[in-house]
Design a protein around this motif. Structure first.
Motif, PDB file in Angstrom:
ATOM      1  N   ALA A 192       0.798  -1.222   0.000  1.00 15.26           N
ATOM      2  CA  ALA A 192       0.000   0.000   0.000  1.00 15.26           C
ATOM      3  C   ALA A 192       0.831   1.272   0.000  1.00 15.26           C
ATOM      4  N   HIS A 193       2.097   1.200   0.390  1.00 11.49           N
ATOM      5  CA  HIS A 193       2.917   2.406   0.481  1.00 11.49           C
ATOM      6  C   HIS A 193       3.636   2.737  -0.821  1.00 11.49           C
ATOM      7  N   LEU A 194       3.508   1.870  -1.808  1.00  9.07           N
ATOM      8  CA  LEU A 194       4.225   2.084  -3.068  1.00  9.07           C
ATOM      9  C   LEU A 194       3.334   2.730  -4.118  1.00  9.07           C
ATOM     10  N   THR A 195       3.956   3.469  -5.019  1.00  8.15           N
ATOM     11  CA  THR A 195       3.238   4.008  -6.168  1.00  8.15           C
ATOM     12  C   THR A 195       2.998   2.882  -7.168  1.00  8.15           C
ATOM     13  N   TRP A 196       2.146   3.161  -8.153  1.00  6.50           N
ATOM     14  CA  TRP A 196       1.873   2.141  -9.166  1.00  6.50           C
ATOM     15  C   TRP A 196       3.146   1.710  -9.886  1.00  6.50           C
ATOM     16  N   GLU A 197       3.948   2.688 -10.287  1.00 10.66           N
ATOM     17  CA  GLU A 197       5.139   2.357 -11.070  1.00 10.66           C
ATOM     18  C   GLU A 197       6.187   1.628 -10.230  1.00 10.66           C
ATOM     19  N   GLU A 198       6.255   1.931  -8.939  1.00 11.79           N
ATOM     20  CA  GLU A 198       7.180   1.192  -8.070  1.00 11.79           C
ATOM     21  C   GLU A 198       6.724  -0.250  -7.892  1.00 11.79           C
ATOM     22  N   ALA A 199       5.431  -0.426  -7.650  1.00  8.63           N
ATOM     23  CA  ALA A 199       4.894  -1.775  -7.436  1.00  8.63           C
ATOM     24  C   ALA A 199       5.053  -2.648  -8.673  1.00  8.63           C
ATOM     25  N   ALA A 200       4.937  -2.041  -9.844  1.00  5.04           N
ATOM     26  CA  ALA A 200       5.020  -2.822 -11.083  1.00  5.04           C
ATOM     27  C   ALA A 200       6.390  -3.441 -11.294  1.00  5.04           C
ATOM     28  N   THR A 201       7.415  -2.932 -10.601  1.00  3.81           N
ATOM     29  CA  THR A 201       8.761  -3.485 -10.776  1.00  3.81           C
ATOM     30  C   THR A 201       8.984  -4.775  -9.986  1.00  3.81           C
ATOM     31  N   ILE A 202       8.034  -5.148  -9.136  1.00  2.00           N
ATOM     32  CA  ILE A 202       8.308  -6.202  -8.163  1.00  2.00           C
ATOM     33  C   ILE A 202       8.165  -7.631  -8.696  1.00  2.00           C
ATOM     34  N   PRO A 203       7.022  -8.033  -9.264  1.00  2.00           N
ATOM     35  CA  PRO A 203       6.795  -9.481  -9.420  1.00  2.00           C
ATOM     36  C   PRO A 203       7.825 -10.218 -10.266  1.00  2.00           C
ATOM     37  N   GLU A 379       6.839  -4.444   2.269  1.00  2.00           N
ATOM     38  CA  GLU A 379       5.982  -3.836   3.289  1.00  2.00           C
ATOM     39  C   GLU A 379       6.749  -3.596   4.583  1.00  2.00           C
ATOM     40  N   GLN A 380       7.758  -4.408   4.841  1.00  2.00           N
ATOM     41  CA  GLN A 380       8.588  -4.239   6.038  1.00  2.00           C
ATOM     42  C   GLN A 380       9.727  -3.250   5.821  1.00  2.00           C
ATOM     43  N   GLY A 381       9.935  -2.829   4.582  1.00  2.00           N
ATOM     44  CA  GLY A 381      10.998  -1.881   4.278  1.00  2.00           C
ATOM     45  C   GLY A 381      12.360  -2.510   4.097  1.00  2.00           C
ATOM     46  N   GLY A 382      12.447  -3.857   4.128  1.00  2.00           N
ATOM     47  CA  GLY A 382      13.729  -4.521   3.962  1.00  2.00           C
ATOM     48  C   GLY A 382      14.236  -4.520   2.533  1.00  2.00           C
ATOM     49  N   VAL A 383      13.322  -4.422   1.578  1.00  2.55           N
ATOM     50  CA  VAL A 383      13.654  -4.354   0.155  1.00  2.55           C
ATOM     51  C   VAL A 383      12.852  -3.205  -0.440  1.00  2.55           C
ATOM     52  N   VAL A 384      13.461  -2.468  -1.367  1.00  5.87           N
ATOM     53  CA  VAL A 384      12.799  -1.303  -1.963  1.00  5.87           C
ATOM     54  C   VAL A 384      12.820  -1.425  -3.481  1.00  5.87           C
ATOM     55  N   PRO A 385      11.949  -0.690  -4.164  1.00  6.71           N
ATOM     56  CA  PRO A 385      11.884  -0.780  -5.628  1.00  6.71           C
ATOM     57  C   PRO A 385      13.183  -0.340  -6.298  1.00  6.71           C
ATOM     58  N   ARG A 431       5.011   4.925   4.062  1.00  9.41           N
ATOM     59  CA  ARG A 431       5.944   5.474   3.081  1.00  9.41           C
ATOM     60  C   ARG A 431       6.872   6.504   3.731  1.00  9.41           C
ATOM     61  N   ALA A 432       6.301   7.372   4.531  1.00 10.36           N
ATOM     62  CA  ALA A 432       7.107   8.390   5.203  1.00 10.36           C
ATOM     63  C   ALA A 432       8.089   7.755   6.186  1.00 10.36           C
ATOM     64  N   ARG A 433       7.671   6.678   6.840  1.00 15.13           N
ATOM     65  CA  ARG A 433       8.547   6.019   7.806  1.00 15.13           C
ATOM     66  C   ARG A 433       9.753   5.385   7.119  1.00 15.13           C
ATOM     67  N   ILE A 434       9.528   4.768   5.958  1.00 13.21           N
ATOM     68  CA  ILE A 434      10.645   4.174   5.208  1.00 13.21           C
ATOM     69  C   ILE A 434      11.510   5.263   4.594  1.00 13.21           C
ATOM     70  N   GLY A 435      10.875   6.317   4.078  1.00 10.86           N
ATOM     71  CA  GLY A 435      11.611   7.444   3.522  1.00 10.86           C
ATOM     72  C   GLY A 435      11.631   7.449   2.006  1.00 10.86           C
ATOM     73  N   GLU A 436      11.323   8.606   1.440  1.00 13.43           N
ATOM     74  CA  GLU A 436      11.234   8.737  -0.021  1.00 13.43           C
ATOM     75  C   GLU A 436      12.558   8.398  -0.697  1.00 13.43           C
ATOM     76  N   LEU A 439      13.262   4.691  -0.728  1.00 17.42           N
ATOM     77  CA  LEU A 439      12.389   3.942  -1.628  1.00 17.42           C
ATOM     78  C   LEU A 439      12.804   4.068  -3.090  1.00 17.42           C
ATOM     79  N   ASN A 440      13.643   5.035  -3.398  1.00 18.65           N
ATOM     80  CA  ASN A 440      13.997   5.286  -4.793  1.00 18.65           C
ATOM     81  C   ASN A 440      15.506   5.432  -4.975  1.00 18.65           C
ATOM     82  N   PRO A 441      16.270   4.382  -4.668  1.00 19.13           N
ATOM     83  CA  PRO A 441      17.727   4.510  -4.729  1.00 19.13           C
ATOM     84  C   PRO A 441      18.286   4.676  -6.135  1.00 19.13           C
ATOM     85  N   LEU A 442      17.508   4.307  -7.168  1.00 18.92           N
ATOM     86  CA  LEU A 442      18.043   4.326  -8.525  1.00 18.92           C
ATOM     87  C   LEU A 442      17.377   5.339  -9.451  1.00 18.92           C
TER      88      LEU A 442
END
Length: 453
Positions: A192-203, A379-385, A431-436, A439-442
């Motif tokens: 729920a904390h990810l944008t559409w484009e971030e979530a699409a990179t996952i599966p 969701e736990q913030g251990g891996v980011v898009p 999202r704010a807790r993990i940090g913008e 969430l977007n290192p690249l």
């Protein structure tokens, strides 16, 4: 109100269910009449995917009882889109014709067009009559593993089913479109904390890397394991690096430039090796003597940095690297492979495999449980898009060209129905807790392909 307008306005489940379905929708697709476009070119010719990838209208299919219609907000480009657009190693229309011969609902897939895309994040807008756990309005991601849940082996692992297919590659109506058709056995709740484009990179990439490294069907990585990751700045590799770090391992990335080396460090690589500096090129895998020499050079660098040979090699490059992977992994170690972007006919010296008791494990996408476990890490913030570049659907051919030329870093995203980036977040506090920035290192590595020659 049109269905697309209802989706974009955040309409209720009831409003979505009653909004009229369009007869046609916009999709990135191939056309059967282009099948022979590259047929007469030499093997090493530049088969520019922009010649065959089209964006235009296709007819809306009927839903099977176990399927949903997803309004695709965002998708991504995977390397199978490059293979598809080059019609290599086989034309994907051959896959569609073969699948269509099964009859029943499969016949819908045998069309003179092929809607591509093996990733998607979006909103469920229709459900088949047999769907129980999803309803209009739900936010979902789509797993590329298209499995037959009536095969007995699927009760153990859907990826082992004889009828398992790659969605959007071996099936039609994939994710690079305004709408996509998916089985419920493919759906994963969107973080729920990810944008559409971030979530699409996952599966496709994160799920694949999870199965390769973490699952008991993969390399079974342990804390302290040294993992050599080819292409550590790419879509697969950047997720592999994070999974290694998240699991207490030591990530050794191999990349092809200083820019990619910096990207690999940002996603957690402890050690980064520039393969150009140690003479590993696209043709290294052709010569056994070169393979051994390159393996020795790479092994020396890894041992100097971490004190030991790799326990695991994360392999997806294929022909140009596979022999080196078998050579360099430690005695009793594991090479786990999910692809062959430089060619799928591999050569390696089998003495290093059998006499040193090494293992090679084949891995393909991930089953639904593995995908759910992987999504939990986000969701736990251990891996980011790992999103870098982002294109509109109208420019999907340019996005795919970027991947074809290996000019990209991380994942290349495509906005489909989403009119702009940044939408889809329903848990802003998380999202704010993990940090913008975290969430977007690249995202600072966004690139565009070279102009047409």
């Amino acid at each position: 109100m049109s269905l697309s307008d209802a989706v974009l306005s955040g309409a209720s489940p009831q409003e979505l269910a009653h909004a009229p379905l369009p007869d046609h929708f916009t999709a990135a697709h191939l056309r059967v009449e282009d099948e022979q476009v590259f047929a007469d070119l030499p093997e090493d010719a530049d088969k520019d995917v922009r010649r065959t990838l089209h964006v235009g209208e296709v007819p809306m299919p009927e839903l099977a009882p176990d399927e949903v219609l997803l309004a695709v907000m965002a998708s991504t480009v995977n390397y199978n889109t490059v293979w598809s657009a080059k019609f290599e190693p086989l034309s994907t229309f051959r896959f569609l014709r073969h699948y269509g011969r099964e009859g029943g609902w499969a016949t819908r897939h045998d069309q003179p067009f092929h809607v591509l895309g093996s990733d998607a994040a979006g909103v469920v807008v229709r459900t088949g009559s047999g769907v129980r756990h999803w309803r209009p309005g739900d936010h979902a991601m789509v797993n590329a593993a298209y499995v037959d849940d009536q095969e007995p082996i699927s009760q153990a692992d859907g990826m082992l089913g004889e009828h398992q297919l790659a969605w959007g590659y071996e099936t039609n109506y994939g994710g690079l479109a305004q709408y996509a058709v998916a089985r419920t056995s493919q759906l994963i709740a969107k973080p729920a904390h990810l944008t559409w484009e971030e979530a699409a990179t996952i599966p496709a990439c994160a799920g694949t890397a999870y199965r390769m490294l973490v699952s008991d069907r993969g390399a079974r990585m342990k804390q302290g394991d040294v993992v050599l990751i080819w292409g550590a700045s790419g879509g697969l590799g950047a997720y592999a690096a994070q999974l290694v770090k998240n699991g207490g391992g030591i990530a050794v990335g191999v990349v092809g430039s200083e820019e990619k080396a910096e990207a690999a460090r940002r996603v957690g690589c402890d050690v980064v090796v520039n393969r150009e500096e140690i003479g590993i090129g696209d043709d290294t895998g052709e010569d056994p003597a070169q393979v051994a020499a390159a393996g020795k050079r790479l092994g020396r660098q890894v041992r100097a940095a971490v004190g030991t040979d790799p326990d695991i090699v994360f392999e997806h490059v294929g022909r140009s690297t596979f022999g080196i992977s078998v050579f360099v992994v430690r005695r009793g170690g594991t090479v786990v492979t999910c692809g062959s972007s430089t060619g799928y006919i591999h050569q390696f010296d089998n003495r290093y495999l059998w006499m040193r008791l090494k293992r090679v494990i084949g891995s393909h996408v991930a089953n639904l449980q593995e995908q759910v476990e992987c999504a939990r890490l986000f969701e736990q913030g251990g891996v980011v898009p790992t999103l870098s570049s982002l294109f509109p659907l109208a420019e999907v051919a340019e996005a795919t060209r970027l991947v074809q030329l290996n000019q990209h870093i991380g994942k290349v995203g495509v906005l489909c129905l989403a009119p702009e980036a940044g939408l889809g977040v329903t848990a802003p506090e998380l999202r704010a807790r993990i940090g913008e920035d975290a969430l977007n290192p690249l995202r600072s590595f966004a690139a565009r392909p070279a102009p047409v020659a």
